[in-house]
Design a protein around this motif. Structure first.
Motif, mmCIF file in Angstrom:
data_model
loop_
_atom_site.group_PDB
_atom_site.id
_atom_site.type_symbol
_atom_site.label_atom_id
_atom_site.label_comp_id
_atom_site.label_asym_id
_atom_site.label_seq_id
_atom_site.Cartn_x
_atom_site.Cartn_y
_atom_site.Cartn_z
ATOM 1 N N LYS A 271 5.193 -22.069 56.345
ATOM 2 C CA LYS A 271 5.451 -23.334 55.378
ATOM 3 C C LYS A 271 6.236 -24.687 54.996
ATOM 4 C CE LYS A 271 4.721 -20.786 51.482
ATOM 5 N NZ LYS A 271 4.488 -20.050 50.175
ATOM 6 N N GLY A 272 7.600 -23.681 55.873
ATOM 7 C CA GLY A 272 9.385 -24.418 55.709
ATOM 8 C C GLY A 272 9.860 -24.129 56.282
ATOM 9 N N VAL A 292 11.913 -29.291 54.363
ATOM 10 C CA VAL A 292 13.290 -28.269 55.130
ATOM 11 C C VAL A 292 14.014 -27.724 54.118
ATOM 12 C CG1 VAL A 292 15.633 -28.939 56.793
ATOM 13 C CG2 VAL A 292 13.291 -29.233 56.846
ATOM 14 N N MET A 293 14.946 -26.896 53.542
ATOM 15 C CA MET A 293 16.530 -26.990 53.107
ATOM 16 C C MET A 293 17.844 -25.976 54.336
ATOM 17 S SD MET A 293 17.076 -24.298 49.876
ATOM 18 C CE MET A 293 17.376 -22.923 50.311
ATOM 19 N N VAL A 294 17.885 -26.473 53.823
ATOM 20 C CA VAL A 294 19.459 -26.632 54.636
ATOM 21 C C VAL A 294 20.586 -26.181 53.858
ATOM 22 C CG1 VAL A 294 19.352 -28.525 56.556
ATOM 23 C CG2 VAL A 294 20.016 -28.820 54.574
ATOM 24 N N VAL A 295 21.408 -25.335 54.578
ATOM 25 C CA VAL A 295 22.697 -24.077 54.220
ATOM 26 C C VAL A 295 23.621 -24.666 55.171
ATOM 27 C CG1 VAL A 295 23.084 -22.258 52.899
ATOM 28 C CG2 VAL A 295 20.408 -23.271 52.804
ATOM 29 N N PRO A 296 24.137 -25.390 54.655
ATOM 30 C CA PRO A 296 25.665 -25.742 55.782
ATOM 31 C C PRO A 296 26.312 -24.753 55.447
ATOM 32 C CG PRO A 296 25.727 -27.190 54.016
ATOM 33 C CD PRO A 296 24.466 -26.568 53.898
ATOM 34 N N VAL A 297 26.860 -24.365 56.966
ATOM 35 C CA VAL A 297 27.530 -23.116 57.581
ATOM 36 C C VAL A 297 29.044 -23.682 57.176
ATOM 37 C CG1 VAL A 297 28.752 -22.121 59.479
ATOM 38 C CG2 VAL A 297 26.533 -22.974 59.851
ATOM 39 N N GLU A 309 22.595 -35.898 54.320
ATOM 40 C CA GLU A 309 22.345 -37.057 54.952
ATOM 41 C C GLU A 309 21.082 -36.436 54.389
ATOM 42 O OE1 GLU A 309 21.410 -39.717 58.940
ATOM 43 O OE2 GLU A 309 22.718 -38.111 58.921
ATOM 44 N N THR A 310 20.825 -35.673 54.782
ATOM 45 C CA THR A 310 18.908 -34.557 54.079
ATOM 46 C C THR A 310 18.650 -34.989 53.461
ATOM 47 O OG1 THR A 310 19.512 -32.878 56.097
ATOM 48 C CG2 THR A 310 17.882 -32.630 54.694
ATOM 49 N N ALA A 311 19.578 -34.424 52.783
ATOM 50 C CA ALA A 311 18.791 -35.090 51.227
ATOM 51 C C ALA A 311 18.818 -36.124 50.456
ATOM 52 C CB ALA A 311 19.794 -34.538 50.274
ATOM 53 N N ALA A 312 19.766 -37.039 51.502
ATOM 54 C CA ALA A 312 19.806 -38.214 50.567
ATOM 55 C C ALA A 312 18.650 -39.577 51.560
ATOM 56 C CB ALA A 312 20.861 -39.189 51.115
ATOM 57 N N SER A 313 17.983 -39.041 52.196
ATOM 58 C CA SER A 313 17.484 -39.007 53.348
ATOM 59 C C SER A 313 15.657 -39.357 52.889
ATOM 60 C CB SER A 313 16.937 -39.485 54.582
ATOM 61 O OG SER A 313 18.257 -39.699 55.283
ATOM 62 N N GLY A 314 15.721 -37.969 51.507
ATOM 63 C CA GLY A 314 14.099 -37.463 51.770
ATOM 64 C C GLY A 314 13.026 -36.574 52.477
ATOM 65 N N VAL A 315 14.329 -36.031 53.549
ATOM 66 C CA VAL A 315 13.896 -35.216 54.378
ATOM 67 C C VAL A 315 13.600 -33.248 53.984
ATOM 68 C CG1 VAL A 315 14.730 -34.752 56.412
ATOM 69 C CG2 VAL A 315 14.912 -36.897 56.412
ATOM 70 N N GLY A 316 14.545 -33.864 53.237
ATOM 71 C CA GLY A 316 14.798 -32.032 52.482
ATOM 72 C C GLY A 316 15.568 -32.183 51.403
ATOM 73 N N ILE A 317 15.795 -30.711 50.862
ATOM 74 C CA ILE A 317 17.335 -30.270 49.621
ATOM 75 C C ILE A 317 18.436 -29.382 50.739
ATOM 76 C CG2 ILE A 317 16.017 -30.589 48.194
ATOM 77 C CD1 ILE A 317 15.493 -27.419 47.879
ATOM 78 N N GLN A 318 19.263 -29.428 50.259
ATOM 79 C CA GLN A 318 20.337 -28.129 50.306
ATOM 80 C C GLN A 318 20.835 -27.676 49.294
ATOM 81 O OE1 GLN A 318 24.384 -29.984 50.864
ATOM 82 N NE2 GLN A 318 23.514 -32.298 49.778
ATOM 83 N N HIS A 319 21.382 -26.662 50.204
ATOM 84 C CA HIS A 319 21.543 -25.328 49.139
ATOM 85 C C HIS A 319 22.688 -24.396 49.692
ATOM 86 C CE1 HIS A 319 21.252 -23.144 45.299
ATOM 87 N NE2 HIS A 319 20.527 -22.095 46.347
ATOM 88 N N ASP A 320 23.380 -23.648 49.194
ATOM 89 C CA ASP A 320 24.953 -23.205 48.970
ATOM 90 C C ASP A 320 24.608 -22.061 49.900
ATOM 91 O OD1 ASP A 320 24.038 -22.140 46.526
ATOM 92 O OD2 ASP A 320 26.355 -22.061 46.651
ATOM 93 N N GLU A 329 10.041 -23.545 44.932
ATOM 94 C CA GLU A 329 10.097 -24.855 44.381
ATOM 95 C C GLU A 329 9.685 -26.385 44.374
ATOM 96 O OE1 GLU A 329 8.996 -24.029 40.303
ATOM 97 O OE2 GLU A 329 8.799 -22.618 41.176
ATOM 98 N N PHE A 330 10.389 -26.396 45.021
ATOM 99 C CA PHE A 330 10.824 -27.581 45.594
ATOM 100 C C PHE A 330 9.244 -28.170 47.141
ATOM 101 C CE2 PHE A 330 11.058 -29.662 50.286
ATOM 102 C CZ PHE A 330 11.671 -31.485 49.640
ATOM 103 N N LEU A 331 8.828 -26.776 47.148
ATOM 104 C CA LEU A 331 6.874 -26.894 48.204
ATOM 105 C C LEU A 331 5.782 -27.899 47.273
ATOM 106 C CD1 LEU A 331 7.419 -24.638 50.473
ATOM 107 C CD2 LEU A 331 8.453 -26.450 50.855
ATOM 108 N N LYS A 332 6.584 -27.476 45.559
ATOM 109 C CA LYS A 332 5.216 -27.474 45.307
ATOM 110 C C LYS A 332 5.386 -29.098 44.629
ATOM 111 C CE LYS A 332 5.448 -22.733 43.310
ATOM 112 N NZ LYS A 332 5.603 -22.111 41.997
#
Length: 379
Positions: A271-272, A292-297, A309-320, A329-332
């Motif tokens: 799904k993602g 994509v959802m990224v969780v930076p180390v 860059e992922t969020a700013a480019s519209g590729v996906g979102i980031q979270h902690d 919710e983002f997928l919807k």
């Protein structure tokens, strides 16, 4: 022409990039004569890496990160102290690399972001072309997005990147989107180095989420979430030691040892993707039209920049945290068109060939430049 690779063994991104470039060079009549991969006691180099090259593959001790006891957060001070204490070991690594260079006499050494690769070029000054390749070299581009609020980590990231490219004639910066022409002369922006196997996959929307974690400490976080939400199916990849190749702690959660082809197949049908903010995984998901959802180390500044860059480019979102509900919710509501991204990524061969031609075959460069170029929108 003969190429020798020096590859950072942290994570899988630099290694799969080296595999991809090796495939391209072999296809176009060049030869990768040797591959040197930096290793540490923190993680093992996957078997598929050794199996993917048709040349000599050797390993050498190389600087690496130190983490907290849970294997999640990068500890900068501990990393510096640990690596300084291993100076003699790294000196031997430099000698080993030089022995291979003398033995194979390459025309070009390409460093995939290993610190000792840059130090080798600085101290030994081999009489060959030395190039540095990786997403990190985008810091030299005028439009690069630096994460705010981490001044010391930012300084160390810039310093480390510069050290890996000491004396490099070219810095090849990989980007998942086209960018304006860089102002720095020796910097060239190229598409990601994706392996040919991904281009034969057909993307389907499955019923599970896929996860990839660089530091196995995040596995506990995923297990905790899966216990609370048994209706959410998760397939995860890690390189945790002392566990079975396939580990199923819960009916709705399965961990796989890092496996090159299996990971791509799972991605094509998920799904993602939720992952730490490594560049390579983001690009693969983008190519397969997966959100994509990224969780930076924590403590790894480079990943904070990748997430931004992922969020700013519209590729996906980031979270902690690895919160699959937020991602769901983002997928919807996602509306992402990756057609331009795939066109850009597919243009790597012709862009790289132009660099080779302009460097070594200048009499053919004018003819090559007259060929039709793929039209790509630049953000």
């Amino acid at each position: 022409m003969k190429f020798l690779f020096i590859v950072q063994g942290e994570g899988r991104g630099h290694m799969t990039q080296a595999i991809s470039l090796s495939q391209h060079l072999n296809k176009t009549g060049h030869e990768v004569v040797a591959v040197c991969i930096g290793k540490s006691s923190r993680r093992a180099i996957p078997d598929f890496v050794f199996e993917s090259f048709s040349c000599t593959v050797t390993t050498f001790d190389s600087p690496n990160f130190k983490t907290d006891p849970k294997g999640k957060e990068i500890r900068i001070a501990s990393t510096i102290v640990h690596n300084l204490s291993r100076g003699r070991i790294y000196q031997k690594s430099l000698m080993d690399i030089h022995s291979l260079v003398k033995k194979y006499q390459p025309n070009v050494i390409i460093n995939f972001y290993d610190l000792l690769g840059g130090l080798y070029n600085f101290f030994y000054r081999p009489d060959v072309e030395f190039w540095a390749i990786g997403h990190q070299y985008l810091i030299g581009h005028q439009d690069f997005l630096f994460a705010q609020g981490f001044p010391i980590q930012k300084l160390l990231f810039i310093l480390n990147t510069k050290l890996t490219a000491l004396g490099a004639k070219r810095e090849l910066a990989l980007s998942f989107r086209p960018m304006k022409a860089p102002r720095r002369k020796k910097l060239t922006v190229l598409p990601p180095l994706l392996r040919k196997s991904i281009k034969g996959l057909h993307s389907n929307e499955g019923e599970y989420f896929l996860s990839y974690i660089v530091n196995p400490g995040y596995g506990e976080e995923i297990i905790f979430f899966a216990k609370k939400h048994p209706n959410i199916q998760i397939v995860a990849f890690w390189d945790k030691k002392d566990v079975p190749e396939i580990f199923t702690p819960l009916p709705n959660l399965t961990f796989h040892e890092v496996n090159d082809q299996l990971f791509l197949e799972k991605m094509a049908n998920c799904k993602g993707l939720i992952c730490t903010a490594g560049f390579e995984s983001i690009c693969e998901a983008l190519y397969l039209d997966k959100p994509v959802m990224v969780v930076p180390v924590k403590g790894q500044y480079e990943q904070a920049c990748n997430a931004l860059e992922t969020a700013a480019s519209g590729v996906g979102i980031q979270h902690d945290t690895f919160d699959f509900l937020i991602f769901d919710e983002f997928l919807k509501s996602r509306q992402i068109n990756n057609e331009q991204a795939r066109i850009w990524m597919d243009s790597f061969p012709i862009n790289f060939n132009r660099i080779l031609t302009s460097t070594f075959f200048s009499d053919q460069a004018e003819l090559l430049n007259q060929q039709p170029k793929t039209r790509i929108e630049v953000s």
